[in-house]
Design an enzyme around this catalytic site. Structure first.
Site, PDB file in Angstrom:
ATOM      1  N   LYS A  11       0.834  -1.224   0.000  1.00 28.47           N
ATOM      2  CA  LYS A  11       0.000   0.000   0.000  1.00 28.47           C
ATOM      3  C   LYS A  11       0.860   1.262   0.000  1.00 28.47           C
ATOM      4  O   LYS A  11       0.634   2.176  -0.764  1.00 28.47           O
ATOM      5  CB  LYS A  11      -0.865   0.098   1.278  1.00 28.47           C
ATOM      6  CG  LYS A  11      -1.833  -0.996   1.533  1.00 28.47           C
ATOM      7  CD  LYS A  11      -2.658  -0.694   2.781  1.00 28.47           C
ATOM      8  CE  LYS A  11      -1.891  -0.655   4.093  1.00 28.47           C
ATOM      9  NZ  LYS A  11      -1.278  -1.907   4.511  1.00 28.47           N
ATOM     10  N   ARG A 125      11.848  -5.327   5.425  1.00 26.92           N
ATOM     11  CA  ARG A 125      11.511  -3.905   5.214  1.00 26.92           C
ATOM     12  C   ARG A 125      12.302  -2.978   6.129  1.00 26.92           C
ATOM     13  O   ARG A 125      12.467  -3.239   7.305  1.00 26.92           O
ATOM     14  CB  ARG A 125      10.016  -3.720   5.458  1.00 26.92           C
ATOM     15  CG  ARG A 125       9.559  -2.281   5.318  1.00 26.92           C
ATOM     16  CD  ARG A 125       8.140  -2.199   4.850  1.00 26.92           C
ATOM     17  NE  ARG A 125       7.180  -2.393   5.916  1.00 26.92           N
ATOM     18  CZ  ARG A 125       5.855  -2.299   5.722  1.00 26.92           C
ATOM     19  NH1 ARG A 125       5.374  -2.052   4.521  1.00 26.92           N
ATOM     20  NH2 ARG A 125       5.040  -2.482   6.722  1.00 26.92           N
ATOM     21  N   ARG A 158      11.268  -1.155  11.452  1.00 31.13           N
ATOM     22  CA  ARG A 158      10.160  -0.734  12.306  1.00 31.13           C
ATOM     23  C   ARG A 158      10.118  -1.591  13.564  1.00 31.13           C
ATOM     24  O   ARG A 158      10.357  -2.784  13.498  1.00 31.13           O
ATOM     25  CB  ARG A 158       8.844  -0.845  11.531  1.00 31.13           C
ATOM     26  CG  ARG A 158       8.645   0.304  10.582  1.00 31.13           C
ATOM     27  CD  ARG A 158       7.431   0.138   9.713  1.00 31.13           C
ATOM     28  NE  ARG A 158       6.218  -0.281  10.405  1.00 31.13           N
ATOM     29  CZ  ARG A 158       5.009  -0.249   9.850  1.00 31.13           C
ATOM     30  NH1 ARG A 158       4.869   0.204   8.611  1.00 31.13           N
ATOM     31  NH2 ARG A 158       3.958  -0.657  10.523  1.00 31.13           N
ATOM     32  N   ARG A 169      -0.032  -8.363  13.764  1.00 31.74           N
ATOM     33  CA  ARG A 169      -0.629  -7.294  12.938  1.00 31.74           C
ATOM     34  C   ARG A 169      -1.441  -7.894  11.786  1.00 31.74           C
ATOM     35  O   ARG A 169      -2.493  -7.382  11.419  1.00 31.74           O
ATOM     36  CB  ARG A 169       0.457  -6.368  12.395  1.00 31.74           C
ATOM     37  CG  ARG A 169       0.992  -5.423  13.470  1.00 31.74           C
ATOM     38  CD  ARG A 169       2.228  -4.669  13.021  1.00 31.74           C
ATOM     39  NE  ARG A 169       2.070  -3.986  11.764  1.00 31.74           N
ATOM     40  CZ  ARG A 169       3.028  -3.871  10.856  1.00 31.74           C
ATOM     41  NH1 ARG A 169       4.227  -4.396  11.053  1.00 31.74           N
ATOM     42  NH2 ARG A 169       2.801  -3.227   9.738  1.00 31.74           N
TER      43      ARG A 169
HETATM   44  P1  AMP Z   1       1.045   1.029   9.251  1.00 33.81           P
HETATM   45  O1  AMP Z   1       2.288   1.840   9.064  1.00 33.81           O
HETATM   46  O2  AMP Z   1      -0.058   1.467   8.339  1.00 33.81           O
HETATM   47  O3  AMP Z   1       1.317  -0.441   9.181  1.00 33.81           O
HETATM   48  O4  AMP Z   1       0.533   1.323  10.729  1.00 33.81           O
HETATM   49  C1  AMP Z   1       1.348   1.060  11.843  1.00 33.81           C
HETATM   50  C2  AMP Z   1       0.522   1.008  13.105  1.00 33.81           C
HETATM   51  O5  AMP Z   1      -0.138   2.261  13.326  1.00 33.81           O
HETATM   52  C3  AMP Z   1      -0.622  -0.006  13.115  1.00 33.81           C
HETATM   53  O6  AMP Z   1      -0.175  -1.315  13.454  1.00 33.81           O
HETATM   54  C4  AMP Z   1      -1.520   0.586  14.209  1.00 33.81           C
HETATM   55  O7  AMP Z   1      -0.973   0.395  15.498  1.00 33.81           O
HETATM   56  C5  AMP Z   1      -1.419   2.073  13.897  1.00 33.81           C
HETATM   57  N1  AMP Z   1      -2.441   2.471  12.902  1.00 33.81           N
HETATM   58  C6  AMP Z   1      -2.205   2.935  11.645  1.00 33.81           C
HETATM   59  N2  AMP Z   1      -3.374   3.218  11.017  1.00 33.81           N
HETATM   60  C7  AMP Z   1      -4.363   2.922  11.885  1.00 33.81           C
HETATM   61  C8  AMP Z   1      -5.775   2.970  11.817  1.00 33.81           C
HETATM   62  N3  AMP Z   1      -6.417   3.393  10.715  1.00 33.81           N
HETATM   63  N4  AMP Z   1      -6.484   2.589  12.916  1.00 33.81           N
HETATM   64  C9  AMP Z   1      -5.860   2.184  14.034  1.00 33.81           C
HETATM   65  N5  AMP Z   1      -4.536   2.090  14.157  1.00 33.81           N
HETATM   66  C10 AMP Z   1      -3.762   2.447  13.100  1.00 33.81           C
END
Ligand code: AMP
Length: 216
Positions: A11, A125, A158, A169
């Site tokens: 994404k 990553r 990360r 996740r």
């Molecule tokens: P990502 O970088 O998109 O994988 O997001 C990393 C982390 O941020 C996720 O595992 C959640 O802890 C938090 N997070 C990101 N977007 C959301 C969302 N829309 N709702 C809730 N938590 C989020």
């Protein structure tokens, strides 16, 4: 438009490309949370406590933060949302906020890939915390060892990409975000994309789904 998909589906990479080719802001909830969590505030501590366990940040907080960003002046002509909405509550809140502004989503793009491939990608990553560029040490390494090609800062893994947290996740995605895929499918707005193919193929399929093939 909205980009949906499990962690590691691509994404972020695709959203950054669309940002450049469409000249629309790329709004990534994960990047916004990573920026906030670096601070020394109670909010930073709260966000860290969810992210470090691979849990979602609660809807009330996420919705407040993201809706304020989506209605900002630079997003008036459109935006590429990456990582939001991730729950049905968030999807409904987004619909309401957009319709209050006389706007609506054009497309929800769901990028998917087999679980083993996702976990393998997450294991390789690394990201730039400064400019948010994404790399993969196996398939898309930086030109210089662990340095960002774009801004020259040191790249980092990360904290939530250890094997255990990455697997959690993925499960959180299946439990909470799969219903959002169905939500957009019911609206007739969903384009499903096979994210296991090469980056060029995925790009082409997305451009086709949003009616841009041959235009860019
Ligand atoms: P990502 O970088 O998109 O994988 O997001 C990393 C982390 O941020 C996720 O595992 C959640 O802890 C938090 N997070 C990101 N977007 C959301 C969302 N829309 N709702 C809730 N938590 C989020």
């Amino acid at each position: 438009m909205v980009l949906l998909g499990p962690p590691g589906a691509g994404k972020g990479t695709q959203a950054r490309r669309l940002e450049r080719s469409l000249s629309l802001p790329h709004i990534a909830s994960g990047d916004m949370f990573r920026d906030i969590r670096r601070g020394h505030t109670p909010l930073a501590r709260e966000i860290r406590s969810y992210m470090d366990r691979g849990e979602y940040v609660p809807d009330a907080l996420t919705i407040e933060l993201m809706l304020a960003r989506v209605v900002a002046p630079d997003a008036r002509d459109g935006f590429v949302l990456d990582g939001f909405p991730r729950t049905r509550g968030q999807a409904r809140a987004l619909d309401v906020a957009l319709s209050d502004e006389g706007l609506r989503l054009d497309r929800a793009i769901y990028i998917t890939a087999p679980n083993e491939m996702l976990l393998e990608r997450l294991a390789g990553r690394v990201i730039c915390l400064q400019c948010h560029e994404i790399y993969n040490l196996n398939s898309k390494p930086p030109m210089q060892d662990m340095m960002c090609d774009v801004c020259g800062r040191a790249l980092k893994r990360r904290r939530d990409e250890t094997p255990d947290i990455a697997a959690h996740r993925l499960q959180t995605f299946l439990d909470q975000t799969k219903p959002v895929v169905a939500y957009y499918e019911d609206q007739g707005n969903l384009a499903a994309i096979d994210g296991s193919r090469s980056m060029d193929d995925v790009e082409q399929e997305i451009d086709q789904a949003i009616g841009l093939e041959g235009v860019l």
